[in-house]
Design a protein around this motif. Structure first.
Motif, mmCIF file in Angstrom:
data_model
loop_
_atom_site.group_PDB
_atom_site.id
_atom_site.type_symbol
_atom_site.label_atom_id
_atom_site.label_comp_id
_atom_site.label_asym_id
_atom_site.label_seq_id
_atom_site.Cartn_x
_atom_site.Cartn_y
_atom_site.Cartn_z
ATOM 1 N N ILE A 110 17.842 27.911 12.681
ATOM 2 C CA ILE A 110 16.601 27.970 13.462
ATOM 3 C C ILE A 110 16.560 29.158 14.426
ATOM 4 N N ALA A 111 17.734 29.622 14.881
ATOM 5 C CA ALA A 111 17.766 30.716 15.856
ATOM 6 C C ALA A 111 17.065 31.965 15.343
ATOM 7 N N ASP A 112 17.076 32.170 14.019
ATOM 8 C CA ASP A 112 16.472 33.372 13.438
ATOM 9 C C ASP A 112 15.028 33.152 13.010
ATOM 10 N N THR A 113 14.412 32.053 13.416
ATOM 11 C CA THR A 113 13.045 31.764 12.970
ATOM 12 C C THR A 113 12.048 31.793 14.129
ATOM 13 N N LYS A 114 10.762 31.695 13.765
ATOM 14 C CA LYS A 114 9.708 31.634 14.786
ATOM 15 C C LYS A 114 9.754 30.324 15.574
ATOM 16 N N HIS A 115 10.544 29.359 15.112
ATOM 17 C CA HIS A 115 10.708 28.117 15.878
ATOM 18 C C HIS A 115 11.809 28.219 16.927
ATOM 19 N N ASN A 116 12.425 29.373 17.066
ATOM 20 C CA ASN A 116 13.287 29.606 18.223
ATOM 21 C C ASN A 116 12.366 30.112 19.329
ATOM 22 N N LEU A 117 11.903 29.189 20.150
ATOM 23 C CA LEU A 117 10.928 29.532 21.198
ATOM 24 C C LEU A 117 11.622 29.905 22.502
ATOM 25 N N SER A 118 12.950 29.994 22.493
ATOM 26 C CA SER A 118 13.711 30.333 23.704
ATOM 27 C C SER A 118 13.675 31.844 23.950
ATOM 28 N N VAL A 119 14.326 32.294 25.012
ATOM 29 C CA VAL A 119 14.368 33.735 25.327
ATOM 30 C C VAL A 119 14.943 34.575 24.192
ATOM 31 N N THR A 120 15.780 33.964 23.348
ATOM 32 C CA THR A 120 16.375 34.732 22.254
ATOM 33 C C THR A 120 15.490 34.729 21.009
ATOM 34 N N GLY A 121 14.290 34.149 21.093
ATOM 35 C CA GLY A 121 13.385 34.043 19.946
ATOM 36 C C GLY A 121 13.068 35.392 19.325
ATOM 37 N N THR A 122 12.870 35.368 17.996
ATOM 38 C CA THR A 122 12.587 36.612 17.285
ATOM 39 C C THR A 122 11.089 36.772 17.014
ATOM 40 N N GLY A 123 10.308 35.716 17.253
ATOM 41 C CA GLY A 123 8.859 35.788 17.026
ATOM 42 C C GLY A 123 8.135 36.351 18.241
ATOM 43 N N THR A 124 6.801 36.310 18.199
ATOM 44 C CA THR A 124 5.986 36.828 19.300
ATOM 45 C C THR A 124 5.921 35.812 20.437
ATOM 46 N N ILE A 125 5.766 34.534 20.069
ATOM 47 C CA ILE A 125 5.619 33.489 21.077
ATOM 48 C C ILE A 125 7.005 32.990 21.463
ATOM 49 N N LYS A 126 7.413 33.230 22.712
ATOM 50 C CA LYS A 126 8.744 32.787 23.148
ATOM 51 C C LYS A 126 8.793 32.648 24.655
ATOM 52 N N SER A 127 9.855 32.039 25.126
ATOM 53 C CA SER A 127 10.001 31.818 26.549
ATOM 54 C C SER A 127 10.555 33.060 27.240
ATOM 55 N N THR A 128 10.254 33.162 28.540
ATOM 56 C CA THR A 128 10.822 34.254 29.331
ATOM 57 C C THR A 128 12.051 33.777 30.090
ATOM 58 N N ASP A 129 12.308 32.454 30.096
ATOM 59 C CA ASP A 129 13.434 31.975 30.913
ATOM 60 C C ASP A 129 14.246 30.830 30.302
ATOM 61 N N GLN A 130 13.743 30.167 29.265
ATOM 62 C CA GLN A 130 14.442 29.009 28.716
ATOM 63 C C GLN A 130 15.463 29.455 27.665
ATOM 64 N N THR A 131 16.740 29.069 27.855
ATOM 65 C CA THR A 131 17.767 29.487 26.894
ATOM 66 C C THR A 131 18.002 28.428 25.814
ATOM 67 N N GLU A 132 17.530 27.192 26.034
ATOM 68 C CA GLU A 132 17.735 26.146 25.020
ATOM 69 C C GLU A 132 16.706 26.286 23.891
ATOM 70 N N ILE A 133 17.121 25.901 22.696
ATOM 71 C CA ILE A 133 16.234 26.017 21.530
ATOM 72 C C ILE A 133 15.625 24.662 21.139
ATOM 73 N N CYS A 134 16.472 23.633 21.079
ATOM 74 C CA CYS A 134 16.013 22.326 20.588
ATOM 75 C C CYS A 134 15.034 21.653 21.546
ATOM 76 N N VAL A 135 15.165 21.952 22.855
ATOM 77 C CA VAL A 135 14.435 21.218 23.893
ATOM 78 C C VAL A 135 12.913 21.223 23.703
ATOM 79 N N PHE A 136 12.374 22.257 23.067
ATOM 80 C CA PHE A 136 10.926 22.317 22.860
ATOM 81 C C PHE A 136 10.444 21.154 21.975
ATOM 82 N N CYS A 137 11.370 20.649 21.135
ATOM 83 C CA CYS A 137 10.997 19.591 20.188
ATOM 84 C C CYS A 137 11.802 18.300 20.335
#
Ligand code: HEC
Ligand code: HEC
Ligand code: HEC
Ligand code: HEC
Length: 235
Positions: free
Chosen positions: A30-57
């Motif tokens: 998931i880290a390499d997908t658009k569903h990584n909404l954390s600061v490390t996300g590779t898509g356009t829509i992502k967090s500016t401060d959240q480092t966790e990935i699973c927490v969004f869901c």
């Protein structure tokens, strides 16, 4: 007698490594997908401060109370109706509108629509993480740049929203196989998945990874040669 040279042996090893590496690339985590909404996300829509990935869901505690969904943490949509698929040859009898659900009645497809109908901010959670309670976003539309913008990824709301999409939220069982005449035995499907015997968005999509080498549509099975469609349909 042919004796493989050192370089041929090395080439064989490298070929093996390459095959392993390309398999990994197709089924990346998931880290390499658009569903990584954390600061490390590779898509356009992502967090500016959240480092966790699973927490969004998901959350380990205080999840939304519902026996049919996995430790769900994303605020559900309050959309009243999405409409339902219909056609003269559609045989399923229990396909019901997934709009108007409450905490306890949401189906697996409602989890997707909690972000993909465009009405709930992607950073709206039931139980934000203790370590980093604030989660601000960038790249989305609307307030806080946190909503999925209009377009392909936004399935929308209202009585026609799901009318033009593959049907979801109906039972796929032996009776349906008999009625339809062109379906595989639901007890022995490969790759795709049913939820309490029902077809849902996640029957075709795995929100954590994609098996489709052609893109990031989070598909459970490759669409090359329409393989995924043929996992259920005898055509
Ligand atoms: C963008 C939303 C989203 C994110 C982020 C997400 N998941 Fe999920 N997850 C889902 C949905 C939707 C389901 C239910 C559908 C399904 O089973 O595929 C699910 C199901 C699951 C399941 C139960 C089904 C199974 O595959 O065993 C587990 C376990 C899981 N997720 C773990 C995780 C972990 C761990 C992370 C973080 C590394 C994560 N998820 C991140 C949306 C998400
Ligand atoms: C927490 C919010 C959230 C949830 C829940 C969620 N998604 Fe997403 N999803 C996103 C975001 C954000 C994007 C990136 C959209 C964009 O860039 O326009 C995305 C992208 C996608 C894409 C890729 C679209 C493309 O442009 O390539 C697919 C397919 C998708 N999601 C399917 C699903 C499915 C199916 C589910 C449920 C099993 C689901 N999503 C659950 C937030 C979510
Ligand atoms: C029968 C299988 C199937 C079901 C069920 C399904 N999808 Fe898809 N979905 C696909 C395929 C295949 C694609 C890729 C289409 C393409 O490449 O043009 C896709 C693409 C998408 C995309 C990317 C945007 C686009 O239009 O290409 C999103 C977002 C999406 N699906 C969300 C959902 C949601 C949400 C649901 C449930 C309401 C759902 N899907 C149900 C097969 C399915
Ligand atoms: C997880 C299993 C599954 C997958 C994967 C799947 N389908 Fe389906 N599909 C069904 C079932 C079950 C029905 C309902 C059949 C019925 O009621 O007659 C259906 C309905 C349909 C219908 C409407 C039939 C009608 O009579 O109106 C079409 C067309 C269709 N699917 C095409 C596709 C295509 C194209 C793909 C690949 C992108 C696909 N399906 C992938 C299970 C699946």
């Amino acid at each position: 007698m042919y004796t493989p040279t050192k370089s041929a042996a090395l080439a064989a090893v490298l070929l093996g490594l390459f095959a392993a590496a390309s398999t990994t690339a197709i089924a990346a985590g998931i880290a390499d997908t658009k569903h990584n909404l954390s600061v490390t996300g590779t898509g356009t829509i992502k967090s500016t401060d959240q480092t966790e990935i699973c927490v969004f869901c998901h959350t380990p505690h205080d999840a939304i109370k519902n026996d049919n969904i996995p430790l769900w943490n994303h605020t559900l949509s309050s959309t009243a109706s999405y409409g339902t698929y219909a056609s003269p040859t559609f045989n399923a009898t229990d396909a019901a509108d997934i709009g108007g659900v409450t905490e306890g009645t949401a189906a697996v497809s409602n989890l997707c629509l909690s972000c993909h109908d465009g009405t709930v901010a992607v950073n709206s959670m039931n139980n934000p993480s203790n370590a980093r309670p604030t989660t601000t976003m960038t790249g989305g539309s609307g307030a806080g740049s946190a909503f999925i913008p209009a377009g392909n990824s936004n399935l929308g709301t209202g009585a026609t929203a799901l009318k033009n999409d593959h049907p979801v939220n109906f039972t796929y069982d032996g009776a349906l196989v008999t009625a339809d005449g062109g379906l595989k035995n639901p007890a022995s499907l490969t790759g795709v998945k049913l939820f309490n015997n029902k077809v849902q968005c996640a029957s075709c999509h795995d929100p954590h990874t994609s098996q489709d080498p052609t893109g990031m549509a989070f598909l459970r099975v490759s669409m090359a040669g329409s393989t995924m469609c043929l996992a259920c349909h005898n055509k």
